[in-house]
Design an enzyme around this catalytic site. Sequence first.
Site, mmCIF file in Angstrom:
data_model
loop_
_atom_site.group_PDB
_atom_site.id
_atom_site.type_symbol
_atom_site.label_atom_id
_atom_site.label_comp_id
_atom_site.label_asym_id
_atom_site.label_seq_id
_atom_site.Cartn_x
_atom_site.Cartn_y
_atom_site.Cartn_z
ATOM 1 N N GLU A 1 -9.388 4.485 0.170
ATOM 2 C CA GLU A 1 -9.479 4.831 1.595
ATOM 3 C C GLU A 1 -8.399 5.829 2.025
ATOM 4 O O GLU A 1 -8.639 6.662 2.891
ATOM 5 C CB GLU A 1 -9.407 3.566 2.447
ATOM 6 C CG GLU A 1 -8.084 2.818 2.300
ATOM 7 C CD GLU A 1 -8.115 1.406 2.903
ATOM 8 O OE1 GLU A 1 -9.149 0.748 2.773
ATOM 9 O OE2 GLU A 1 -7.104 0.998 3.490
ATOM 10 N N HIS B 1 -8.530 -8.033 1.225
ATOM 11 C CA HIS B 1 -7.739 -6.817 1.441
ATOM 12 C C HIS B 1 -6.508 -7.199 2.255
ATOM 13 O O HIS B 1 -6.506 -8.210 2.936
ATOM 14 C CB HIS B 1 -8.577 -5.765 2.165
ATOM 15 C CG HIS B 1 -9.488 -5.030 1.223
ATOM 16 N ND1 HIS B 1 -9.604 -3.662 1.220
ATOM 17 C CD2 HIS B 1 -10.293 -5.482 0.234
ATOM 18 C CE1 HIS B 1 -10.462 -3.307 0.278
ATOM 19 N NE2 HIS B 1 -10.900 -4.388 -0.333
ATOM 20 N N GLU B 2 -5.468 -6.371 2.143
ATOM 21 C CA GLU B 2 -4.153 -6.733 2.699
ATOM 22 C C GLU B 2 -3.846 -8.184 2.300
ATOM 23 O O GLU B 2 -3.530 -9.037 3.140
ATOM 24 C CB GLU B 2 -4.105 -6.570 4.233
ATOM 25 C CG GLU B 2 -4.346 -5.162 4.708
ATOM 26 C CD GLU B 2 -5.832 -4.787 4.668
ATOM 27 O OE1 GLU B 2 -6.645 -5.647 5.041
ATOM 28 O OE2 GLU B 2 -6.165 -3.669 4.258
ATOM 29 N N GLU C 1 0.792 -1.234 0.000
ATOM 30 C CA GLU C 1 0.000 0.000 0.000
ATOM 31 C C GLU C 1 0.821 1.280 0.000
ATOM 32 O O GLU C 1 0.337 2.333 0.407
ATOM 33 C CB GLU C 1 -0.993 -0.024 1.177
ATOM 34 C CG GLU C 1 -2.001 -1.147 1.019
ATOM 35 C CD GLU C 1 -3.115 -1.151 2.054
ATOM 36 O OE1 GLU C 1 -3.351 -0.107 2.680
ATOM 37 O OE2 GLU C 1 -3.735 -2.213 2.226
ATOM 38 N N HIS D 1 -18.379 -9.418 5.645
ATOM 39 C CA HIS D 1 -17.071 -8.821 5.911
ATOM 40 C C HIS D 1 -16.363 -9.576 7.029
ATOM 41 O O HIS D 1 -16.948 -9.799 8.091
ATOM 42 C CB HIS D 1 -17.216 -7.342 6.303
ATOM 43 C CG HIS D 1 -15.887 -6.670 6.493
ATOM 44 N ND1 HIS D 1 -15.517 -6.031 7.650
ATOM 45 C CD2 HIS D 1 -14.808 -6.565 5.659
ATOM 46 C CE1 HIS D 1 -14.281 -5.555 7.517
ATOM 47 N NE2 HIS D 1 -13.837 -5.861 6.323
ATOM 48 N N HIS D 2 -15.141 -10.016 6.780
ATOM 49 C CA HIS D 2 -14.324 -10.688 7.795
ATOM 50 C C HIS D 2 -13.008 -9.934 7.951
ATOM 51 O O HIS D 2 -12.082 -10.147 7.156
ATOM 52 C CB HIS D 2 -13.999 -12.123 7.371
ATOM 53 C CG HIS D 2 -15.182 -13.044 7.332
ATOM 54 N ND1 HIS D 2 -15.181 -14.215 6.606
ATOM 55 C CD2 HIS D 2 -16.394 -12.968 7.939
ATOM 56 C CE1 HIS D 2 -16.345 -14.832 6.780
ATOM 57 N NE2 HIS D 2 -17.108 -14.097 7.571
ATOM 58 N N PRO E 1 3.889 6.331 8.108
ATOM 59 C CA PRO E 1 3.017 6.627 9.261
ATOM 60 C C PRO E 1 1.597 6.098 9.103
ATOM 61 O O PRO E 1 0.893 5.935 10.090
ATOM 62 C CB PRO E 1 3.013 8.168 9.310
ATOM 63 C CG PRO E 1 3.383 8.605 7.921
ATOM 64 C CD PRO E 1 4.306 7.534 7.390
ATOM 65 N N ASN E 2 1.129 5.845 7.893
ATOM 66 C CA ASN E 2 -0.257 5.435 7.699
ATOM 67 C C ASN E 2 -0.438 3.930 7.541
ATOM 68 O O ASN E 2 -1.517 3.469 7.189
ATOM 69 C CB ASN E 2 -0.852 6.124 6.466
ATOM 70 C CG ASN E 2 -0.915 7.626 6.611
ATOM 71 O OD1 ASN E 2 -0.735 8.350 5.655
ATOM 72 N ND2 ASN E 2 -1.152 8.101 7.828
HETATM 73 C C1 NOJ Z 1 -8.635 -2.195 5.568
HETATM 74 C C2 NOJ Z 1 -9.448 -2.336 4.340
HETATM 75 O O1 NOJ Z 1 -8.676 -2.058 3.194
HETATM 76 C C3 NOJ Z 1 -10.619 -1.404 4.438
HETATM 77 O O2 NOJ Z 1 -11.355 -1.411 3.236
HETATM 78 C C4 NOJ Z 1 -11.462 -1.807 5.621
HETATM 79 O O3 NOJ Z 1 -12.495 -0.873 5.797
HETATM 80 C C5 NOJ Z 1 -10.636 -1.849 6.905
HETATM 81 N N1 NOJ Z 1 -9.434 -2.586 6.702
HETATM 82 C C6 NOJ Z 1 -11.420 -2.529 8.010
HETATM 83 O O4 NOJ Z 1 -11.492 -3.898 7.786
HETATM 84 CA CA CA Z 2 -6.146 -1.610 3.118
#
Ligand code: NOJ
Ligand code: CA
Length: 706
Positions: free
Chosen positions: A513, A488-489, A177, A418-419, A197-198
């Site tokens: 985001e 994600h990740e 990222e 969502h998990h 930092p993010n």
């Molecule tokens: C990171 C994800 O990329 C984002 O879309 C999600 O809202 C947050 N994690 C919480 O799971």
């Molecule tokens: Ca992310």
Amino acid sequence: MKNVPYFFFAAILLCLQSCNTNNWETSVSSPSGNNSIQFYLSSDGTPNYTVAHNNNMVIDTSSMGFDFKDHHPLRGGLQLIKTTLNTQDETWEMPWGEQRTVRNHYNSLRVELEEIEAPNRKLNIHFKAYDDGVAFRYEFPEQAGRDSITIIDEHTEFQLTGDHTTFWIPGDWDIYEQLYQTTKVSEIDAIAMRDHPNLAATYIPENAVNTPVTMRSDEGLHLTFHEADLTDYAGMTLKVDNETLKLTSELVGSDRLGHKVKTALPAKSPWRTIQIADRAGDLIESRLIENLNEPSKLDDVSWFTPMKYVGIWWEMHLGLSTWDLEATQDMNTFATLGQEQTSTKHGANTENVKKYIDFAAANGFGGVLVEGWNTGWNYWIGFEDREGVFDFVTPYEDFDIDEINSYAKEKGVQMIMHHETSAAPRTYEKQMEAAYELMQKHGMHSVKSGYVGKIIPKGEYHHGQWMVNHYRKALEMAAEYQVAINAHEPIKGTGLRRTFPNMIAREGLRGQEFNAWATDGGNPPEHLPIVAFTRMLSGPIDFTPGVFDIGLPTKPNNQINTTLAQQLALYVVIYGPIQMACDLPENYEGQPAFQFIKDVGVDWEQSKVLHGEVGDFVTIAREERETGNWFVGAITDENTREITVDFDFLADGKTYKALIYRDADDAHYRDNPEAVVIENMDIDSGMSKTFVLKEGGGLAISLMVE
Ligand code: NOJ
Ligand code: CA
């Protein structure tokens, strides 16, 4: 690119070969002959290869080898036992994708090697030459007295032939990222990008880059380095030697287990891939990565339908509501992300969810994602001990899962699960089956998973073999319950969607985001014109476009660095079989440009890159499956530019009703981003039209069959 003709090197190599290869055929060219690979053993028995494109060397002498844990390295002392040439020309169908049919056409060379001295270990190298690039993988056959190998390091070299302009992110073992950098190879400095930092987890041990990494030579040739079919192996980063301009594979390791890869024999490495293109757009049209994966293992994925979706998501990132019920952790959980505390209410409550379901139903969206529906969020970011915290079957008390799912069903909308695992995969694995069972019970067919934070147990990394196997386990079990995954990740895409088409999309990049809370001002306008030629080559992206309230009024220090017309164009340019309209429903009200999001397709018969240059701009046209409607998207970086769209891709003899969404003449991503002009006209295949993309701007066109 070196201007020395390839045959010159080939002649030298021929001499080397004749000394030690028993006249076996050791080179292979692609079907049209534009790309060729030459293999040879150096005098000490080390495997080497070179690659040429149109008779010019693009990868100069590069060696290969391995270090193992319990036996000596395999880097020399090899002899050639046999080589085999082969040809393949097949066409396969994507159940969903950028195009329906894919041609897999290549010539291959398998080289079988054996150590001259005891223990006479064997190693095969399998090369494939395609017209859009080359690839090779290592095969470790069964060996007497060994049932597994433990790799400490893989030494695959890629010797560049020039100081190419490179579009790169650092070789981070935990996250993809970071922002892309554009430098010469000699100037790549990944170490300078440590400690972002993010980012809740980041680890950059070497001056290395992650893949896909794309380069442009001074002569305008494009090379993208990546890998395909990453199975039971560690992800590969590429270590950069700023002086010799050599890249060397650097696998992601496991500090906990003390190695990089441990695998049973026989074993295969992922394919090491080099996509080669004279025209930048050909990189995007290349299906090399998918072609290098096994055919689908799932008989039927018709239970997954590509779709557009909305959800309870952006409101949390804007700080208007929270993931956790108590709203006490609140944005403090985001403290590491530099977030101020502004939120007051839990987002995932039944009433709010119904509002989104109503909005989805009224506007033709297929799905509604809800984050923060389950218990555990009050121990999320910033908590060291996240093991056992998240519960994937227990809703918060204000989220009535039965009522919500039957309400959605009545309205013809599907809920998206969502998990968030908070990077505690062992906790997730314990509950995975029950979690997918719960989804099946409610007729939910897709889940967005997340792995924010440092992996538990300590010493494992997101991109190491242990996690590669975890992501795969999730995919395989999900398939049993007719569940598709948007991770994600994640681990990067390596074409696995061909084998497991329930791998629908991934994040794996700096997504939308960041625009809401990044302390460095959000994604710059060049971000996506780079992503299209780098990250997008690894597979579908869940970028979550569609912000209309671009100034982000609740975030005084942030804004989206694109125009509204570009937000529309992203639905075409940034490919994914699921596409979110991420803004708050109220921000779409009364907005004529919302029509484009309602109309745009998500599943394509064919895709064409009309023009583009890495990091500058790109224009893509895609034909929707079933309807035959076409959609065009163009995006530019911080520079305004004129593009001419030649509509010759449209079917001959048909007239299309076009709606054109373009930047207004005074639009600018910084101070007038929302100024969009909508025009309609009839268009046919004989026409072409010139458009101006403003700074940070874009163009979106829908072309509906009359
Ligand atoms: C990171 C994800 O990329 C984002 O879309 C999600 O809202 C947050 N994690 C919480 O799971
Ligand atoms: Ca992310």
